[in-house]
Design a protein around this motif. Sequence first.
Motif, PDB file in Angstrom:
ATOM      1  N   UNK A  98       3.259  -0.179  13.207  1.00 21.76           N
ATOM      2  CA  UNK A  98       4.247  -0.245  12.127  1.00 21.76           C
ATOM      3  C   UNK A  98       4.161  -1.604  11.420  1.00 21.76           C
ATOM      4  N   UNK A  99       4.066  -2.669  12.192  1.00 16.61           N
ATOM      5  CA  UNK A  99       3.976  -4.008  11.617  1.00 16.61           C
ATOM      6  C   UNK A  99       2.703  -4.155  10.778  1.00 16.61           C
ATOM      7  N   UNK A 100       1.623  -3.647  11.296  1.00 21.24           N
ATOM      8  CA  UNK A 100       0.330  -3.706  10.602  1.00 21.24           C
ATOM      9  C   UNK A 100       0.435  -3.036   9.235  1.00 21.24           C
ATOM     10  N   UNK A 101       1.030  -1.859   9.219  1.00 18.80           N
ATOM     11  CA  UNK A 101       1.188  -1.117   7.966  1.00 18.80           C
ATOM     12  C   UNK A 101       2.099  -1.872   6.997  1.00 18.80           C
ATOM     13  N   UNK A 102       3.213  -2.393   7.501  1.00 14.54           N
ATOM     14  CA  UNK A 102       4.158  -3.099   6.634  1.00 14.54           C
ATOM     15  C   UNK A 102       3.536  -4.362   6.040  1.00 14.54           C
ATOM     16  N   UNK A 103       2.791  -5.098   6.866  1.00 14.82           N
ATOM     17  CA  UNK A 103       2.145  -6.317   6.361  1.00 14.82           C
ATOM     18  C   UNK A 103       1.123  -5.970   5.282  1.00 14.82           C
ATOM     19  N   UNK A 104       0.336  -4.934   5.507  1.00 18.24           N
ATOM     20  CA  UNK A 104      -0.665  -4.514   4.515  1.00 18.24           C
ATOM     21  C   UNK A 104      -0.014  -4.080   3.207  1.00 18.24           C
ATOM     22  N   UNK A 105       1.022  -3.269   3.318  1.00 20.95           N
ATOM     23  CA  UNK A 105       1.626  -2.672   2.124  1.00 20.95           C
ATOM     24  C   UNK A 105       2.510  -3.640   1.348  1.00 20.95           C
ATOM     25  N   UNK A 106       3.073  -4.628   2.026  1.00 18.80           N
ATOM     26  CA  UNK A 106       4.006  -5.533   1.346  1.00 18.80           C
ATOM     27  C   UNK A 106       3.361  -6.847   0.930  1.00 18.80           C
TER      28      UNK A 106
END
Length: 641
Positions: free
Chosen positions: A120-128
């Motif tokens: 989840x963190x990986x996705x959020x960092x990439x997308x934001x």
Amino acid sequence: MAKMAKTVTFSSFSSLSNLSSLPSFTSLPASPLNKTFSQSMMEEALESAESIITKWDLNSQSYTKIISLFRHSRKEAKEFIRCVRDLRKAMHFLVSQDSKSEKLVLAQNLMQIGMSTLEKEFFQILSSNRDHLDPDSASVQSTISSNSEFEVYMEYDEDDDDVLKKAGESISQVEKASALVMSDLKVIAETMIICGYGKECIKSYKLIRKSIVDEGLHLLGIEKLKTSQIHKMDWGVLEHMIKNWIKAAKIGVTTLFRGEKLLCDHVFSASLTIGQSCFNQIAKEAGLNLFLLPELVAKKEKKQHHHERIFKLMDLYAAISDLWPDIEMIFNFDSLAAVKTLVLSTLKKLKDSIHTCLKEFETMIHKDSLKELTPEGGIHKLTRTTMSFISSLSEYSRVLSEILTEHPLKTNTRLLESYFTAPILEDEHVNNHACSVHLAWLILVFLCKLDTKAESYNDVSLSYIFLVNNLHFVVDTVRSSNLKNLLGDDWLTKHEAKLKIYAEKYETAAWTNVFVSLPGKNSTRLSPEEATTCFKRFHAAFAGAYLKQSSCVIVDGKLREELKVSIARKLVPEYREFYEKHLRMLRKDRNIEMLVSFKPDNLENYLSDLFHGTPILSGSSHFASSSLSSSSCFSIGCVKN
């Protein structure tokens, strides 16, 4: 990205009812860490992991479910990573001690929760953080982040600011933010990979980064094209597309793909295989799409040969050739070989098309059948277009040498060798020999065509005027362009000498009758009757030559003056000597003004009117008869009593 986020699920990390679906740690070899990892350390690792990992459980009802661990507290994020990695060590220890231990089950459940949280963190960092992960930032930060001090999670006792300070005092706040984001992604990826969850990690990465690369190409104006579109497209439109593509390709390769490759290599440095697989799925389709236009253009031009289009083809070839080292470095995996194969194939097709255009141009010179000649012997249209084309070719000497080295001249090589020797360049790293030889050959072919055209004039003197004008234009074009460097000073010297020979032959053809009409320096003193005859003969010869040559033109001002001076030097002194020697005996003749209609000083005035292409009509100049009236064009030079 909100829509994109909805498509990503974390089902792979949901609670499982049995251990069979978990990563099989029993198959892993005993870690060397077992030798130093004690029972107490294992229990401590489990305790710490349970405390922090369950806090960030996505299935919990706490506030941590909706906030980002890495945004909330970087210190706690570091602790989370430490606990997950220690948990892995504990699991290795438990496997080596008792593979059926309840603590192993607990550890595996905690690992699932931890991996779900990290995904989840990986996705959020990439997308934001799209702005902090743009290609330019990736290129800069991948270099900075390669320093060991930048691996913030490997040195837990260092603060982020201290690490950044070590990496470089001069980096901006934006660069600092980008560096931290890249380090966050890298440490998450490393952690998930070493824990056996690499597949889940790259799922989010590919989804987001592929969309960014595709969007980047779209913003650069790169669109998917079909062969039928290019085939039907007007060349003017296609030329504009090629110009834009060259600019876009440079940015696309050196910034977009290079930055993406560096980012991917950095984030997945823990696994070369995973990094390659990830970049392949992100960049392969986009890479093929980027190089589609030049490939279609090369195909089109292979069937439709238009020599004037060679320059855009060479622009394409040069642009791709310059990018090749980057292309080879970026698409260096076997899985991306299709991109390099397409590029090499396109270069080959462009080479063939460019060489065909050169042959087409040579054929055009051979077949030129334009019989329309300038009546005054001026510069032919073919001369201007041919030399403009060849001088433009000389600006592409590097490209042409690469191509022509593979396609050396095969015909009339002996003729060419006797005609031209390529200059030795001071820069030994520059090899333009093939280009020099081919351009020299094209000029030779054209000069032969000029000789043929000169023969079409009925007047020999006009033929030489034509050759003087056109050869001078050729020489002047060579001297004032890059052709001078390619053909060398010897070529210029030879053709300047040839130009001088043409000028001399013109003088002989046009003015010999005038020169020989005078008795000469060594002649004996003439009788009044003989002097009268000589004056008449000179007048008739000069009048005829002047009338005919007045329509001729010498285009270059300097050359025009040089030719006038040359004629005057041969004519005026001879006439002056004859004039001063025999005029006195004719003073009693009542028709002296008709016999001696101009003074020696006026000859140069008459000659100064030549070669401007302004013919004097015989009807108005009274040149039809051998005698001149006082109203003729020469009356301004008549002798006064």
